[in-house]
Design a protein around this motif. Structure first.
Motif, PDB file in Angstrom:
ATOM      1  N   VAL A  94       0.864  -1.180   0.000  1.00 55.01           N
ATOM      2  CA  VAL A  94       0.000   0.000   0.000  1.00 55.01           C
ATOM      3  C   VAL A  94       0.896   1.224   0.000  1.00 55.01           C
ATOM      4  N   ASP A  95       0.521   2.242  -0.753  1.00 56.11           N
ATOM      5  CA  ASP A  95       1.316   3.474  -0.798  1.00 56.11           C
ATOM      6  C   ASP A  95       1.304   4.160   0.562  1.00 56.11           C
ATOM      7  N   LEU A  96       2.502   4.547   1.033  1.00 54.76           N
ATOM      8  CA  LEU A  96       2.680   5.251   2.304  1.00 54.76           C
ATOM      9  C   LEU A  96       3.351   6.588   2.034  1.00 54.76           C
ATOM     10  N   ASP A  97       3.116   7.562   2.923  1.00 54.96           N
ATOM     11  CA  ASP A  97       3.842   8.823   2.794  1.00 54.96           C
ATOM     12  C   ASP A  97       5.199   8.680   3.488  1.00 54.96           C
ATOM     13  N   ASP A  98       5.978   9.751   3.513  1.00 55.99           N
ATOM     14  CA  ASP A  98       7.323   9.698   4.081  1.00 55.99           C
ATOM     15  C   ASP A  98       7.345   9.389   5.570  1.00 55.99           C
ATOM     16  N   ASP A  99       6.231   9.654   6.269  1.00 61.17           N
ATOM     17  CA  ASP A  99       6.157   9.388   7.706  1.00 61.17           C
ATOM     18  C   ASP A  99       5.564   8.018   8.024  1.00 61.17           C
ATOM     19  N   GLY A 100       5.213   7.248   7.002  1.00 59.20           N
ATOM     20  CA  GLY A 100       4.676   5.905   7.218  1.00 59.20           C
ATOM     21  C   GLY A 100       3.166   5.824   7.289  1.00 59.20           C
ATOM     22  N   TYR A 101       2.470   6.933   7.046  1.00 58.01           N
ATOM     23  CA  TYR A 101       1.013   6.917   7.048  1.00 58.01           C
ATOM     24  C   TYR A 101       0.504   6.422   5.693  1.00 58.01           C
ATOM     25  N   VAL A 102      -0.600   5.671   5.717  1.00 52.91           N
ATOM     26  CA  VAL A 102      -1.194   5.150   4.498  1.00 52.91           C
ATOM     27  C   VAL A 102      -1.862   6.284   3.734  1.00 52.91           C
ATOM     28  N   LEU A 103      -1.597   6.340   2.435  1.00 52.17           N
ATOM     29  CA  LEU A 103      -2.220   7.336   1.578  1.00 52.17           C
ATOM     30  C   LEU A 103      -3.565   6.808   1.094  1.00 52.17           C
ATOM     31  N   VAL A 104      -4.611   7.604   1.278  1.00 50.99           N
ATOM     32  CA  VAL A 104      -5.946   7.230   0.810  1.00 50.99           C
ATOM     33  C   VAL A 104      -6.440   8.276  -0.170  1.00 50.99           C
ATOM     34  N   THR A 111      -7.286   2.840  -0.788  1.00 45.83           N
ATOM     35  CA  THR A 111      -5.843   2.961  -0.997  1.00 45.83           C
ATOM     36  C   THR A 111      -5.550   2.747  -2.472  1.00 45.83           C
ATOM     37  N   ASN A 112      -4.288   2.651  -2.820  1.00 51.89           N
ATOM     38  CA  ASN A 112      -3.903   2.404  -4.208  1.00 51.89           C
ATOM     39  C   ASN A 112      -4.213   0.975  -4.649  1.00 51.89           C
ATOM     40  N   LEU A 113      -4.470   0.077  -3.713  1.00 55.02           N
ATOM     41  CA  LEU A 113      -4.794  -1.310  -4.055  1.00 55.02           C
ATOM     42  C   LEU A 113      -6.305  -1.506  -4.047  1.00 55.02           C
ATOM     43  N   PRO A 114      -6.885  -1.955  -5.155  1.00 55.41           N
ATOM     44  CA  PRO A 114      -8.335  -2.180  -5.193  1.00 55.41           C
ATOM     45  C   PRO A 114      -8.780  -3.129  -4.079  1.00 55.41           C
ATOM     46  N   GLY A 115      -9.833  -2.743  -3.369  1.00 56.29           N
ATOM     47  CA  GLY A 115     -10.374  -3.562  -2.300  1.00 56.29           C
ATOM     48  C   GLY A 115      -9.676  -3.417  -0.965  1.00 56.29           C
ATOM     49  N   VAL A 116      -8.660  -2.555  -0.881  1.00 52.64           N
ATOM     50  CA  VAL A 116      -7.961  -2.322   0.387  1.00 52.64           C
ATOM     51  C   VAL A 116      -8.281  -0.905   0.843  1.00 52.64           C
ATOM     52  N   PHE A 117      -8.821  -0.788   2.054  1.00 53.41           N
ATOM     53  CA  PHE A 117      -9.246   0.484   2.625  1.00 53.41           C
ATOM     54  C   PHE A 117      -8.503   0.690   3.937  1.00 53.41           C
ATOM     55  N   ALA A 118      -8.220   1.933   4.276  1.00 55.98           N
ATOM     56  CA  ALA A 118      -7.462   2.232   5.490  1.00 55.98           C
ATOM     57  C   ALA A 118      -8.186   3.287   6.312  1.00 55.98           C
ATOM     58  N   ALA A 119      -8.012   3.199   7.635  1.00 53.17           N
ATOM     59  CA  ALA A 119      -8.704   4.113   8.539  1.00 53.17           C
ATOM     60  C   ALA A 119      -7.893   4.304   9.819  1.00 53.17           C
ATOM     61  N   GLY A 120      -8.326   5.273  10.608  1.00 52.05           N
ATOM     62  CA  GLY A 120      -7.772   5.473  11.951  1.00 52.05           C
ATOM     63  C   GLY A 120      -6.357   5.999  11.962  1.00 52.05           C
ATOM     64  N   ASP A 121      -5.586   5.512  12.928  1.00 50.73           N
ATOM     65  CA  ASP A 121      -4.243   6.016  13.148  1.00 50.73           C
ATOM     66  C   ASP A 121      -3.306   5.799  11.967  1.00 50.73           C
ATOM     67  N   LEU A 122      -3.617   4.859  11.089  1.00 44.41           N
ATOM     68  CA  LEU A 122      -2.759   4.625   9.933  1.00 44.41           C
ATOM     69  C   LEU A 122      -2.849   5.737   8.899  1.00 44.41           C
ATOM     70  N   VAL A 123      -3.925   6.510   8.932  1.00 39.79           N
ATOM     71  CA  VAL A 123      -4.087   7.580   7.947  1.00 39.79           C
ATOM     72  C   VAL A 123      -4.194   8.960   8.578  1.00 39.79           C
ATOM     73  N   ASP A 124      -4.397   9.024   9.871  1.00 39.32           N
ATOM     74  CA  ASP A 124      -4.697  10.285  10.546  1.00 39.32           C
ATOM     75  C   ASP A 124      -3.450  10.934  11.140  1.00 39.32           C
ATOM     76  N   HIS A 125      -2.895  11.912  10.450  1.00 36.71           N
ATOM     77  CA  HIS A 125      -1.724  12.649  10.928  1.00 36.71           C
ATOM     78  C   HIS A 125      -2.057  13.576  12.090  1.00 36.71           C
ATOM     79  N   HIS A 126      -3.267  14.091  12.092  1.00 36.29           N
ATOM     80  CA  HIS A 126      -3.576  15.202  12.984  1.00 36.29           C
ATOM     81  C   HIS A 126      -4.202  14.782  14.310  1.00 36.29           C
ATOM     82  N   TYR A 127      -5.347  14.122  14.264  1.00 37.41           N
ATOM     83  CA  TYR A 127      -6.092  13.855  15.499  1.00 37.41           C
ATOM     84  C   TYR A 127      -5.603  12.631  16.243  1.00 37.41           C
TER      85      TYR A 127
END
Length: 176
Positions: A94-104, A111-127
Motif C-alpha cells: 500500500v502506498d505510504l507517505d514519508d512518515d509511514g502513514y497510508v495514503l488514501v 488505498t492504491n490497491l483495489p479492495g484495500v481500505f485504510a482508517a484510523g491512526d494509519l491515515v490520521d496525521h492530525h487527530y
C-alpha cells in the motif's frame, strides 16, 4: 502525556509508567504533566503482568534497568504507545507517505490497491484519536461494502466479466 493528563480529570491518581528515564513529549506537555498533582511518573518500568481475579487489582512492574519487579495497586489501565503509525506490514504493498502513514484517496478510505481500505491512526496525521479511528473505520467498512456490492453487481449482469479498479473506485467515491 496528553492522555495521562486528561485521565487525571477522572481518577484520584494516575500513574504514567514509562520504560525510560526521560520523555519525548514536547516541553510544554512535560511541564503540564509534572505540575499535575494527580499524576505520578513511574520511570524505567514496563508492565510484566496484569493481575486480578474478576477485575484489575494490580500490575507487576519490571524495572528496565535492574530487572527487579514490584506490585502497583491499580483499578484501571489505559495503554498509549505513541503516535508512530504501525504500518510496517504494509510497506511495499500500500502506498505510504514519508512518515509511514497510508495514503488514501480522500474523501474515501480507498488505498492504491483495489479492495484495500485504510482508517484510523494509519491515515490520521492530525487527530490520532479513538473517535477518529471509529469514524473512519465505519467509513472504510462502508467503502468496502460498496466495493463488494459493485463486484457482485458486475458479476451478475450481462456487462463485462469484471470491473476495473477505476470503475470500482469511481463507484465508491460517487456513492460515498
Amino acid at each position: 502525556m496528553e492522555e495521562a493528563t486528561f485521565l487525571t480529570r477522572f481518577g484520584s491518581k494516575v500513574y504514567l509508567i514509562h520504560r525510560r528515564d526521560e520523555l519525548r513529549a514536547s516541553k510544554i506537555m512535560q511541564e503540564r504533566a509534572f505540575a499535575d498533582p494527580k499524576l505520578e511518573m513511574v520511570w524505567n518500568s514496563e508492565i510484566a503482568s496484569i493481575n486480578g481475579d474478576d477485575r484489575l487489582e494490580s500490575l507487576t512492574l519490571r524495572d528496565t534497568v535492574t530487572g527487579d519487579e514490584r506490585q502497583l495497586d491499580v483499578t484501571g489501565l489505559f495503554i498509549a504507545i505513541g503516535h508512530d503509525p504501525r504500518s510496517e506490514l504494509l510497506t511495499g504493498g500500500v502506498d505510504l507517505d514519508d512518515d509511514g502513514y497510508v495514503l488514501v484517496k480522500h474523501p474515501s478510505t480507498a488505498t492504491n490497491l483495489p479492495g484495500v481500505f485504510a482508517a484510523g491512526d494509519l491515515v490520521d496525521h492530525h487527530y490520532r484519536r479513538a473517535i477518529t479511528a471509529a469514524g473512519t473505520g465505519c467509513a472504510a467498512a462502508l467503502d468496502a461494502e460498496r466495493y463488494i456490492a459493485h463486484l457482485d453487481h458486475v458479476a451478475s449482469t450481462a456487462g463485462p466479466a469484471d470491473a476495473t479498479a477505476r470503475e470500482v473506485e469511481e463507484t465508491v467515491q460517487v456513492s460515498g
